[in-house]
Design an enzyme around this catalytic site. Structure first.
Site, PDB file in Angstrom:
ATOM      1  N   HIS A   1       0.834  -1.205   0.000  1.00  0.00           N
ATOM      2  CA  HIS A   1       0.000   0.000   0.000  1.00  0.00           C
ATOM      3  C   HIS A   1       0.872   1.259   0.000  1.00  0.00           C
ATOM      4  CE1 HIS A   1      -3.605   2.403   1.379  1.00  0.00           C
ATOM      5  NE2 HIS A   1      -2.615   3.186   1.759  1.00  0.00           N
ATOM      6  N   GLU A   2       1.803   1.320   0.939  1.00  0.00           N
ATOM      7  CA  GLU A   2       2.662   2.499   1.036  1.00  0.00           C
ATOM      8  C   GLU A   2       3.657   2.555  -0.126  1.00  0.00           C
ATOM      9  OE1 GLU A   2       1.944   4.813   2.976  1.00  0.00           O
ATOM     10  OE2 GLU A   2       0.522   3.744   4.240  1.00  0.00           O
TER      11      GLU A   2
ATOM     12  N   HIS B   1       2.065   4.256  -3.047  1.00  0.00           N
ATOM     13  CA  HIS B   1       2.127   5.723  -2.950  1.00  0.00           C
ATOM     14  C   HIS B   1       3.481   6.230  -3.440  1.00  0.00           C
ATOM     15  CE1 HIS B   1      -1.651   6.222  -0.916  1.00  0.00           C
ATOM     16  NE2 HIS B   1      -1.275   5.633   0.193  1.00  0.00           N
TER      17      HIS B   1
END
Length: 211
Positions: free
Chosen positions: A25-26, A29
């Protein structure tokens, strides 16, 4: 306090899955920000799949453990990836794309985990059940992170919509408390669970299996 009512199994499963789901998820980004020309994630060591680079000990361990124990919903997030909108292609629109990358990765992970649950159903039933739980949690995180409350991804969409920075800063001051109140004292946590369960059922149905 009645410790018999505490769901220790849910706490262990949710926190372990959150660690697994937080890293991509990170990374998503950081990867999208880098594609859009911002070198901030790379300079800060976030363009990596190394777990400890993305773990927030409160948001990825303590709070999800506590909220899972008491069964009042689920709160969890990773260490926010810093970006500089002035370096991003398309500026605040680019910031919105970076914000959406994390929840989008959770949807992709949900599909991957559902496929893994299918493949392992007869060979390793325990892992299949774990992966199926991961499908629901991954979708839960996708929806939860779209809430427009700092430090969640949805709050970046407020910036992209050009709300006054003063309003955003004030919201950020109380965001932590607001999230706890919303999840533990309202029906929001239950709604998120229902939506994620329905989404998981749709994915399993699309892959040709039952949830």
């Amino acid at each position: 306090m009645n410790f018999n009512n505490l769901d220790f199994a849910a706490a262990i499963l949710n926190v372990s899955l959150l660690w697994i789901l937080t890293v991509p998820h990170e990374f998503a980004h950081a990867w999208v920000a880098t594609l859009l020309g911002d070198d901030t994630p790379r300079r800060e060591g976030r363009l990596t799949l190394y777990p400890l680079a993305h773990i927030d000990w409160i948001g990825t361990t303590l709070l999800p453990a506590i909220t899972s124990l008491f069964g009042g919903g689920f709160i969890g997030w990773g260490k926010p990836v810093n970006t500089n909108p002035s370096k991003l292609r398309w500026g605040l629109k680019g910031l919105a794309l970076v914000a959406l990358a994390g929840p989008a990765s959770n949807v992709v992970l949900a599909v991957i985990l559902a496929a893994a649950a299918l493949l392992a159903a007869h060979l390793v039933p325990a892992f299949s059940d774990y992966a199926a739980r991961g499908v629901r949690l991954s979708l839960y995180l996708a929806i939860f992170n779209m809430l427009p409350v700092p430090p969640l991804d949805g709050s970046k969409l407020l910036l992209a919509a050009r709300i006054p920075m003063k309003v955003y800063v004030e919201l950020a001051r109380f965001g932590f408390v607001l999230l706890i109140v919303l999840i533990t004292s309202t029906s929001l946590g239950r709604w998120l669970a229902v939506w994620s369960y329905d989404g998981a059922q749709a994915i399993f149905h699309g892959l040709g299996i039952g949830g």
